[in-house]
Design a protein around this motif. Sequence first.
Motif, mmCIF file in Angstrom:
data_model
loop_
_atom_site.group_PDB
_atom_site.id
_atom_site.type_symbol
_atom_site.label_atom_id
_atom_site.label_comp_id
_atom_site.label_asym_id
_atom_site.label_seq_id
_atom_site.Cartn_x
_atom_site.Cartn_y
_atom_site.Cartn_z
ATOM 1 N N ALA A 1 30.143 24.935 11.062
ATOM 2 C CA ALA A 1 29.123 24.239 12.034
ATOM 3 C C ALA A 1 28.829 25.224 13.338
ATOM 4 O O ALA A 1 27.737 25.467 13.700
ATOM 5 N N ASP A 2 29.953 25.839 13.530
ATOM 6 C CA ASP A 2 29.810 26.952 14.787
ATOM 7 C C ASP A 2 29.018 28.421 14.183
ATOM 8 O O ASP A 2 28.637 29.054 15.265
ATOM 9 N N LEU A 3 28.755 28.679 12.961
ATOM 10 C CA LEU A 3 27.941 29.606 12.788
ATOM 11 C C LEU A 3 26.647 29.559 13.007
ATOM 12 O O LEU A 3 26.023 28.347 12.928
ATOM 13 N N ALA A 4 26.029 30.524 13.215
ATOM 14 C CA ALA A 4 24.708 30.684 13.732
ATOM 15 C C ALA A 4 23.609 30.043 12.550
ATOM 16 O O ALA A 4 23.730 30.340 11.596
ATOM 17 N N GLY A 5 22.874 29.025 13.205
ATOM 18 C CA GLY A 5 21.844 28.432 11.988
ATOM 19 C C GLY A 5 22.470 27.594 10.923
ATOM 20 O O GLY A 5 21.811 27.011 10.478
ATOM 21 N N ALA A 6 23.924 27.414 11.028
ATOM 22 C CA ALA A 6 24.541 26.588 9.915
ATOM 23 C C ALA A 6 24.609 25.216 10.304
ATOM 24 O O ALA A 6 24.685 24.464 9.348
ATOM 25 N N ALA A 7 24.620 24.886 11.548
ATOM 26 C CA ALA A 7 24.984 23.260 11.686
ATOM 27 C C ALA A 7 23.890 22.112 10.945
ATOM 28 O O ALA A 7 24.373 21.302 10.400
ATOM 29 N N ASP A 8 22.682 22.540 10.914
ATOM 30 C CA ASP A 8 21.809 21.519 10.238
ATOM 31 C C ASP A 8 21.539 21.937 8.893
ATOM 32 O O ASP A 8 20.944 21.305 8.160
#
Lengths: 282, 598
Positions: free
Chosen positions: A177-184
């Motif tokens: 989730a903390d990776l860029a753009g990954a959370a959604d």
Amino acid sequence: MATDVERAEQRPETLRGATVAALIWAVSLAAIAGTWVAARRWWFPELASQQGALVDRLFTTIFVIIAIVFVLVQATLGWVLWRYASRGAGHRAAPWHENPRLELAWTVIPAVILITLTVLGGSLWLRVHSAAPAGAMTVEVIAEQFGWRFHYPGPDGVLGSIDFRGDSRNAPLGLRADLAGAADDVVSRELYLVVDRPVRLLIRSKDVIHSFYVPHFRIKQDAVPGRTSPVVFTPTRTGTFPIVCAELCGVGHYVMAGTLKVVTADEFEAWLASQPTIGGVR
Amino acid sequence: MAVVQRVAHETATHHHEPTSFWRKYVFSLDHKVIGIQYLATSFLLALLGGLLAMGIRLALGWPGQRWPLLGALFPSAFPNGVISQGFYLNLVTMHGTIMIFFVLSTALTGGFGNYLIPLQIGARDMAFPLLNALSYWLFPIALIPLLATYFVPGGGPVSGWTAYAPLSAVPQAAPGSGAGQTLWLISLAILIVAFLFGSLNYITTVLQLRARGMSMMRLPLTVWAMFITAIISLLSFPVLLAAAIMLLFDRHAGTSFFLPAGAVIGGRVIEAGGGDPLLWQHLFWFLGHPEVYILILPAMGMVSDIIANNARKPIFGYPVMVLSVAAIALLSFLVWGHHMFVSGMHPMLGTAFMITTLIIAVPSAIKTFNWLATLWGGKIRFTPQMLFAIGFVSLFVTGGLTGLVLGNPAVDMYFHDTYFVVAHFHFVMGSASLFAIFAGLYHWFPKMFGRMLDERLGRLHFWLALPATYATFFPMHFAGIAGMVRRIYSTELYGFLGGLEGLNRFVSIAAFVMFAAHMVFVVNVVYSLVRGRRASENPWRATTLEWSVPSPPPHGNWGDREVEVHRWAYDYSVPGAPDDFVPQHVPAEVGVTARARS
Ligand code: HEM
Ligand SMILES: [Cu+2]
Ligand SMILES: [Cu+2]
């Protein structure tokens, strides 16, 4: 010493010629009849994509050409066997063995046909590989021994970057989730697409080479580890379609089937909203 | 040149015929013995490769069926009598490997090439007899690791005859990708060295040892085909050898030519990396495509000569036939990418490879029309070799035409790796080349063994084999059109393929009939070797040099005779000549011809 063959030179072989001709014709006829039956029972799966119609049309064009050539050549082959079988003693073969005009003809005619096919085939190929139209949706397709996963970008439209080394139950495909753009982002086991909406699939593999093949859509693209290969198309029918792995990928190759669902835009939104996201948020 | 030839001949005459059994028939340096050894070994492997194919058809025709007898004989391959998925893939892999590399390649170039080249050009032996014997003996040596794959942990390789990396590069990728794959690579590497020795020999022999008067444009098409094939082999096999060695390094020395960083294969993380799996495909098909022409050009050459001989008519368009073989050879190096249209290489490359691929169909078409023109106006004799040559033409046309479908990348996107491709290459290669080998065996068996093969059995063989071949391979097109992919153990997971059950069973039964049909040939060979009528020097009333010596020819081929050639190989039905053929060694005054005059 008169060998048997020498004696045979004196015997006509017309009956043998006729039967061998009949065999060639019978086999060719059986092939044509078989194709006729097959066209009703085992032909292409029902078409469900836009560019697939062009593929089918080009196939039909080529098929008609090769069918005509097949009939002409096999018929001629049978005919010469029938007509020019040895008629026994006194029969002598013709001595000629060159005819530049004839040879030019059967160099140029195939060349013209093939150039035509090249032009038709080349333009379709470029069209199949043209850039995705605006508004196309992007989904990443991840192949692994022996299944498929599909990675949707979520509302931000950004695909979080994948690191297979971190692949785990909590971080599918290594997405955290903390990776860029990954959370959604959403990772699904089934591929949902919207009818009549162009889509660009990015085909990737975690391990060995697989191949993403959807027969109803007439598309196939290898999934090669270390490489992302795009394929663009537009589904034209709602329904459920099989995804087949077309590249030998190990012992479970034959079980590597997937499911593709083409739904309406509303149904798609509802489905996507119902899926858990990487970050657990919407 | 003439001086070189003369010297070569004189030195060759000083060879003494070996007297011991071992030196004469086993470790012989005589090209004829070596050719027959190549043929016999290939023949045994063809039986093995054929049996493996029967196993494949057993699985596809009767999915999930129990075969208690097989289960008892091979418990690990048929647990509970049902063929296992892993063993199925091993069957596919070994069938392809054996048929392509160890049967067709070895029989055509190693077998017929060795036997025929010196005899047809008027030489006493190959240029390098020792290298030649070495080339043959590497073949059984290459078989040892290949067959040993069945006795190592994990079993034989399962990655197909194309051995795509990384499936073939990482032992964790599949059970057979362990020691089995390593042995497979070693076996292939040894065999490639054998092919290289052979090719060097053929090229040198054709260039240097032709008899006086045997100009290049008087060579029989068989020799032309073998010569050009040897050039293709020499240029393409080293690339596969390099690829195989690189793959061995990836597997055992920690390199990563074919392994991309970040992949996770069977739980193993590829840390180093930076390699590319497509590199393997480029290297493999850079050989792989020329290889399919290595398997068809010699076949075309032999068929051309057999057709001319049995139609009693000169081959039509000889110079164009030579040119088209050369054109095919050249183009065959430029089309490999058509096996990779959907691999992920750049689409513009796909366009380029489409163009070259469709161009290569032109010389293929020319050859077909020239065969028809040779038959046209002939006085056709239906010997078994002629029947198989006719079968070759029919099968080659059928298989070549589907190549036009596959050569179109957008259409190939649908057909790649389906049974349509399987049908295509079994027509051109698996049947056409095989039929040419049979044609060659019926034609040259009397020369090789001094006895005639039985003609009635030969006809029976053909009449069973041709329909069975069509019945086996033609319906595979339909399976491909319906979307059935290759190398799958069962279609049970794909509902849309459910309708193919009957078709697959039909194909399997036809395949068994085909296998049985070819057994007629085995019976014929065994029977004729013992009981066949004695063959005269020239039973087919043929023109080429090998038919001017006793059957079988003596060691050194020509005795004390100085071979001299006075005409091309196709003086059939020459007007004014007393007979309907004038052999190449007959002086020009006897029977004038256009070519002798020109
Ligand atoms: C008319 C000329 C020909 C054309 C245009 C042609 C075209 C093609 C194409 C485009 C493919 C790739 C299909 C795919 O994998 O998707 C292919 C496969 C193949 N062709 Fe041909 N071909 C021709 C003649 C031949 C001949 C003469 C041979 C052999 C004697 C041959 C043997 C093969 C084999 C073995 C494969 C499949 C290899 C594999 O994937 O295992 N082809 N051909
Ligand atoms: Cu697969
Ligand atoms: Cu090819």
